[in-house]
Structures are given as C-alpha cells and as structure tokens.
Design an enzyme around this catalytic site. Structure first.
Site, PDB file in Angstrom:
ATOM      1  CE1 TYR A  41      -4.660  -1.983   5.060  1.00 35.53           C
ATOM      2  CE2 TYR A  41      -3.516   0.040   4.477  1.00 35.53           C
ATOM      3  CZ  TYR A  41      -4.146  -1.126   4.098  1.00 35.53           C
ATOM      4  OH  TYR A  41      -4.267  -1.436   2.762  1.00 35.53           O
ATOM      5  CB  SER A 101      -0.884   0.001   1.262  1.00 34.47           C
ATOM      6  OG  SER A 101      -1.506   1.242   1.469  1.00 34.47           O
TER       7      SER A 101
END
Length: 256
Positions: free
Chosen positions: A160, A147
């Site tokens: 995250y 990501s």
C-alpha cells in the site's frame, strides 16, 4: 471576487470509487458546492441508489457509471460513456483504493498485484485517457488521492505504501506533461480518517491511542475536513498550482 476564485458551480466532476466511504464524501462535498457529479464504482445497482439519495439533498446533476478501473479497456469504454452522457469532465478525482494487510514475507503476489492495480495503475489509466481530451480543450483538474503512506511506512502495509508513493510521483509526472495544456494535477494525501477501509484500525483501542499520540492534532480526521482542500484544487484558485502533494493529516508528517 474572492468567493469566485473557489466557485466550482456547474463544473462536471468524475470521482472514482465514490459509492461509499471517502470517495462518496468527496463527491458529495463537490455536489454541495454546485458541481455536477458522476459517481463511479463497479456495482451499477448500488450506484443508482447512492445517486438517488445524493440527488435528493443536492441541487446539482448527479450521474453514475460502473466499470473496473483496473482494466484499461474498461476505463476507455467507461469514459466514452461518461462523455456521451454528460460531456467531458472538468474534474477527475482518482480516489479508488484498496488495502491488503500482511507481513511482507507473507504477502501474496496476487494481493500485491491487486493493490498496485487499484491504487496506482487505475490513476494512470483514468488520467492518461481523459488527458487526451482535456488537452484538446485546454483545461482540466486532476486530483489524485494519496496517503500519509506516500511518505511514511508502517508494518504490514508495504505494498500500500509503495502504491501511494507511486501516486505521489505519478502526480509529479502528470504535472510535468500536462501543465502546458492548462491541466493542473495535484495530490491530496489524507492522514488517518475514520473510513470503511480503516474500520479495523479505529475500532482498536490500542491503535486509537497510538493515533492520538502520534498526531499533533491528537485525533482522527473527519472526512469533511478533506473537502475544502479538494474544492481549492478543483477551482480557479489553484490555476498555477500543479504537481503538489498536500498532506491533510493533522500534522502527522511534520513531526517525528
């Protein structure tokens, strides 16, 4: 000759978390280019339906397997099932992911554990288990899905970001161990794409405006724009590429 470099026809690809969203789009993209695909998720009935629909629009073999990627024993059993039914995968795409949002001081330990287990530990369980067999064969492609949060933090998603930073470094570690066995391990780190996981973000007008301003391309990514990078990393065109984290983010991580 140039086209053959990117040819993945007939190769067997296992894509985790592929019953919907980003994983489904990646699996479909591989299938449309001739790969044999094994879908993965935890709901066997849903996977059967997704496989049926995908099989109707692609020519390659579509299979599916259901197991929990956060359980090491379940991973081993599930991969044994895949190998018995379809053969040893040529390609593993570690896509399964989870997001939980809360300010750091309010983040529950159980949510931290769930995020790390789904996003990071699962990639280790999957890759380390398959790598033993890929090493014996002398070839394999492992693509981890990271990501922009592998590199950039944002409020309310510290766990995250930590998990995706871990995925990026796990990719490097895997490459260091496995390249000598003909296994290339790389990471694709998407920017902001309109996926199920991001629904509450792309439906927020204020956040949409921030994305358009923050991203040089001035828009969200389209899921199909990840497929080309994936095909490259799964093909012979990337035979000397390993340990890399490729950002597909419209330029977001290149600017301040």
């Amino acid at each position: 000759m140039a086209d053959s470099l990117f040819d993945i026809e007939g190769r067997l690809a296992l894509v985790t978390g592929s019953s919907r969203g980003l994983g489904h789009a990646l699996a479909k993209g591989l299938a449309e280019r001739g790969a044999r695909v094994v879908l993965h998720g935890r709901d066997a009935d849903k996977l059967a339906e997704v496989a049926r629909v995908m099989q109707a629009v692609t020519s390659g073999e579509i299979g599916y397997v259901a197991f929990d990627v956060t359980d090491a024993a379940a991973v081993k059993a599930g991969l044994d099932e895949v190998v018995a039914a379809h053969g040893l995968p040529d390609i593993l795409v570690n896509n399964a992911g989870l997001q939980r949002r809360a300010p750091l001081a309010e983040f529950e330990a159980a949510d931290w554990d769930a995020v790390i287990a789904t996003n990071l530990s699962s990639a280790f369980y999957m890759a380390s288990t398959l790598a033993r067999r890929m090493s014996e064969r002398g070839s394999g492609k492992i693509v981890n899905i990271g990501s922009v949060q592998s590199k950039l933090a944002r409020e309310t998603i510290a766990p995250y970001a930590a998990s995706k930073g871990g995925v990026a470094m796990l990719t490097c570690g895997m490459a260091a161990d496995l390249a000598r066995y003909g296994i290339q391990v790389n990471c694709i780190s998407p920017g902001y794409f309109q996926t199920d996981m991001n629904t509450q973000l792309w439906q927020d007008d204020e956040f949409n405006a921030w994305i358009e301003k923050r991203t040089p391309a001035a828009r969200w990514g389209r899921i199909e724009e990840l497929v080309g990078t994936l095909v490259y990393l799964c093909s012979d065109a990337s035979s000397f590429v390993s340990g890399q984290n490729i950002f597909v983010d419209g330029g977001m991580t290149s600017v301040v």
